[in-house]
Structures are given as structure tokens and as C-alpha cells.
Design an enzyme around this catalytic site. Structure first.
Site, PDB file in Angstrom:
ATOM      1  N   GLN A 114       0.845  -1.185   0.000  1.00 51.22           N
ATOM      2  CA  GLN A 114       0.000   0.000   0.000  1.00 51.22           C
ATOM      3  C   GLN A 114       0.886   1.243   0.000  1.00 51.22           C
ATOM      4  OE1 GLN A 114      -2.182   1.849   3.278  1.00 51.22           O
ATOM      5  NE2 GLN A 114      -4.083   1.387   2.187  1.00 51.22           N
ATOM      6  N   HIS A 144      -3.241   4.369  -1.403  1.00 56.87           N
ATOM      7  CA  HIS A 144      -4.064   4.766  -0.264  1.00 56.87           C
ATOM      8  C   HIS A 144      -4.795   6.050  -0.633  1.00 56.87           C
ATOM      9  CE1 HIS A 144      -5.746   5.068   3.586  1.00 56.87           C
ATOM     10  NE2 HIS A 144      -4.710   4.745   4.329  1.00 56.87           N
ATOM     11  N   HIS A 155      -9.305   7.731   4.011  1.00 54.54           N
ATOM     12  CA  HIS A 155      -9.022   8.138   5.390  1.00 54.54           C
ATOM     13  C   HIS A 155      -8.311   9.479   5.537  1.00 54.54           C
ATOM     14  CE1 HIS A 155      -9.333   3.594   6.472  1.00 54.54           C
ATOM     15  NE2 HIS A 155     -10.513   4.170   6.303  1.00 54.54           N
ATOM     16  N   TYR A 193      -6.000  11.059   3.837  1.00 52.63           N
ATOM     17  CA  TYR A 193      -4.607  11.266   3.450  1.00 52.63           C
ATOM     18  C   TYR A 193      -4.553  12.002   2.102  1.00 52.63           C
ATOM     19  CZ  TYR A 193      -3.830   8.257   7.430  1.00 52.63           C
ATOM     20  OH  TYR A 193      -3.835   7.741   8.700  1.00 52.63           O
ATOM     21  N   ARG A 246      -7.643   2.222  -2.512  1.00 53.08           N
ATOM     22  CA  ARG A 246      -8.551   2.176  -1.367  1.00 53.08           C
ATOM     23  C   ARG A 246      -9.253   3.519  -1.238  1.00 53.08           C
ATOM     24  NH1 ARG A 246      -7.570   0.834   5.103  1.00 53.08           N
ATOM     25  NH2 ARG A 246      -9.118  -0.821   5.141  1.00 53.08           N
ATOM     26  N   GLY A 277      -9.380  -6.300   9.220  1.00 55.11           N
ATOM     27  CA  GLY A 277      -8.260  -5.611   9.824  1.00 55.11           C
ATOM     28  C   GLY A 277      -7.939  -6.127  11.204  1.00 55.11           C
ATOM     29  N   ARG A 278      -8.643  -5.616  12.210  1.00 54.09           N
ATOM     30  CA  ARG A 278      -8.305  -5.975  13.599  1.00 54.09           C
ATOM     31  C   ARG A 278      -8.343  -7.472  13.844  1.00 54.09           C
ATOM     32  NH1 ARG A 278     -12.727  -2.186  15.844  1.00 54.09           N
ATOM     33  NH2 ARG A 278     -13.356  -2.536  13.684  1.00 54.09           N
TER      34      ARG A 278
END
Length: 373
Positions: A110, A186, A189, A191, A238, A327-328
């Protein structure tokens, strides 16, 4: 787009069956989402032996997408995150890709430029971070002393933007040299790519601001640039249409992302990776028609955000997604695809070890075989 169902006569949900992503065969449709863990080597931000083991343990994923990997020092927003712009970093990532490939895995890098989500102490010469417009984000970042408010950015000059695109191109070349199978940009979110997309962070009055077409220009220039390095089928992006992460806001996201996804579809890239809802929050955070994006994009659709086993199985079975990213749960379960397939209990993530630290809460989560032993 490949939508092969489970073989006749079996009860295996499609989530656990192979999938063709371009010319790559993924062993299942469970994706390891990008996860910032702040465990690169201190001093040179290169991946190290601990990172190699972490990714090797998780090579049972159909596809691994690495943690965000900055394309330059200017692109860094958090301490101890890995880069892909130096020889040491490329060598560190080569050890990671070799280990994943030895386990039969597929891994994409990424590529990340944080834009305004940074702090002067992380920037070359402690300069101001860069952004589409000189607007400070209402968010925090993570530096050596802990979490702190981000620094006020300066607006990129028009003649600087090609240089940022060139950083992405070089990062893609470096990813290829490091043995990655492909790359994800990316664009989510809050960025840099996302900052250009959104009217709350992009107040430019030149070719990169104003209209939806102009605000999408930077993202599409970066996509076109990296597609000169990797085959387009091995490039993804993403996006997070309504997630407010890092002060990402837009007055009307549906037409914005409809335009972007239509343009991505025209380019024939491999996938869009869509954070549905607010990251780490509700999937229905704001009204948004993700199915419209799914219909508008002929490539692979990766769905992400707070999926359970049942939700993921249903998403693939109902053709709402080709692949589902976790993810988590992947942090705490190195063998997550196998656990999901067998519907066995899952380890609980230790939130306090997510960012920074050592092997604890990183490579010491037990796999099923260890737990049984």
C-alpha cells in the site's frame, strides 16, 4: 471480473474458494487489510525480521495488503512506519515478500502519502507538511512522544504536483524491485489523495480544485502513473466515501465517488477497496449507495469495515463483493481464513499493543495449531 461459485456438491461458502485477480490466483477471498503497526526499524524506517515474521504468519490470506508505506519522507505521518524510498527499505520489504511467497501467499504494497496528516518533526528539515490547501486537519498523529495535534500544512504549488506523482511512480518501481505482486494506492481516510478529492480539504482554484472532475485529477494522475510500472490489473486503490477519519469530509460524496469510480473503471485497474461506513465505527455511518459503486466497476470489489464471518459470507454469496478485507481480526488471528472457514473461536485483539512496541501483541498471537497444542 471472476465470480466463480463453490464447486458443485460442496457446502463451502464462496468466501473460502479461490479467486482470479487478473492473472493471479488467490487461495481464498479473505483479504488482510492494511494495518499501521509502527514497528519499522528506528532510524531508517525499514522493515525488519519482526515484520517478516508477522506477514509470514498471515500468508494464508487470499491477498495481503501491507500497512501504509510512505513513498517519501515527506509522505510520512507517523513515527516508525515503513517507507519504500531507500535501499534499506526495499531490502527489508524484499525479505517480507520472499517469506510470504514461500508460504504461497500474494502480497501488495500500500503506497501512502499522508499529506497534511503529519507533524513537522517527521518532515525533512522539520518543514510544514504539504496539502492541497493550507488547512489544518482536526486530527492527531503519533510521534516519539506520543499522540499530538498535526501541524498546519502549506498548500502545494501547482508546479510541485508532478513531483508528488513522480514519487508514487518511483515507489511503484521500488515495490516491484522488492518483489511485491502489485500495489494499492491509499486514497482513503483523509490522506493526500483523499484530501484532493474532498471539498472540505481542497479549496484550490486551479486545475486540481473546484469541480468534481478537477478534484479527481490528482488521484487519476497517480493511478495512470503507477500503471506504467505494474500491469493495470495489479493496481488497486482504497477509498472511504463517508469515513470521517482524519477530518475527511465532503458536502456530497455520492456524485464525487461515482465520478471517480467510473474513471477508474475506464482505466481497467484491478480493484477498488471500499471502506463501507466509518472506519472502526458503524457501517451505516452516513447514507451512501455502495452498490452503485459495485455496479459501476467491472474489476474486483473489495469490501471492508467491521465484517463478521456471517456478513462476509453473505456479501460474497450475494455478489455484493468479490473479496472481503479484515483488519483488527487479522491482528489477533494470524490464521484468520482457516478460523473463519472452520468457524472456530477467535483471539481478541489487544488494543494497547496496536501501535509501536515489540513482538507482544504482534507475532505472539496463537494460531489454531498452537492453541490446540
Amino acid at each position: 471480473m471472476s465470480h466463480s461459485a463453490a464447486p458443485a456438491g460442496t457446502e463451502t461458502p464462496a468466501l473460502f474458494t479461490p479467486y482470479r485477480l487478473g492473472d493471479l490466483t488467490l487461495k481464498n477471498r479473505v483479504v488482510m487489510a492494511p494495518l499501521t503497526r509502527n514497528r519499522a526499524s528506528r532510524g531508517d524506517d525499514a522493515p525488519n525480521a519482526l515484520n517478516v515474521e508477522y506477514y509470514r504468519q498471515r500468508a494464508g490470506a487470499g491477498l495481503i495488503i501491507t500497512e501504509g508505506t510512505q513513498i517519501s519522507q515527506q509522505g510520512q505521518g507517523y513515527v516508525w512506519t515503513p517507507g519504500i524510498y531507500s535501499e534499506a527499505q526495499i531490502a527489508g520489504w524484499k525479505a517480507v515478500t520472499d517469506a510470504v511467497h514461500a508460504e504461497g501467499g500474494v502480497i501488495f504494497a500500500q503506497l501512502w502519502h499522508v499529506g497534511r496528516v503529519s507533524h513537522r518533526t517527521l518532515q525533512p528539515g522539520e518543514a510544514a507538511p504539504v496539502a492541497p490547501s493550507a488547512l489544518r486537519a482536526a486530527t492527531k498523529t503519533y510521534i516519539e512522544s506520543g499522540f499530538t495535534e498535526v501541524s498546519k500544512p502549506r498548500a502545494l504549488a501547482l508546479d510541485e504536483i508532478p513531483g508528488i506523482v513522480a514519487q508514487f511512480t518511483q515507489a511503484a518501481r521500488n515495490a516491484k524491485a522488492a518483489g511485491f505482486d502489485g500495489i494499492e494506492l491509499h486514497g482513503a481516510h483523509g490522506y493526500l489523495i483523499d484530501q484532493f478529492l474532498r471539498d472540505a480539504s481542497n479549496r484550490r482554484e486551479d486545475a486540481y480544485g473546484g469541480s468534481i472532475e478537477n478534484r479527481c485529477r490528482f488521484a487519476l494522475e497517480v493511478v495512470d502513473a503507477v500503471c506504467t510500472v505494474f500491469p493495470k490489473e495489479r493496481v488497486g486503490i482504497r477509498i472511504s466515501p463517508v469515513s470521517p477519519a482524519n477530518d475527511a469530509r465532503d458536502s456530497d460524496p455520492q456524485p464525487l465517488f461515482a465520478h471517480l469510480v467510473a474513471a477508474l473503471d475506464q482505466r481497467g485497474i484491478g480493484f477498488i477497496h471500499v471502506v463501507e461506513g466509518a472506519t472502526r465505527e458503524a457501517r451505516d455511518y452516513l447514507p451512501f449507495d455502495y452498490k452503485a459503486l459495485r455496479r459501476a466497476f467491472r474489476g474486483t470489489y473489495i469490501a471492508n469495515n467491521s465484517f463478521t464471518r456471517d456478513l462476509a459470507i453473505a456479501a460474497v454469496a450475494n455478489d455484493e463483493a468479490d473479496l472481503v478485507a479484515f483488519g483488527r481480526l487479522f491482528i489477533a488471528n494470524p490464521d484468520l481464513p482457516e478460523r473463519l472457514r472452520r468457524n472456530t473461536p477467535l483471539n481478541t485483539p489487544q488494543v494497547e499493543t496496536f501501535y509501536g512496541g515489540d513482538a507482544r501483541g504482534y507475532t505472539d498471537y496463537p494460531a489454531l495449531a498452537d492453541a490446540a497444542g
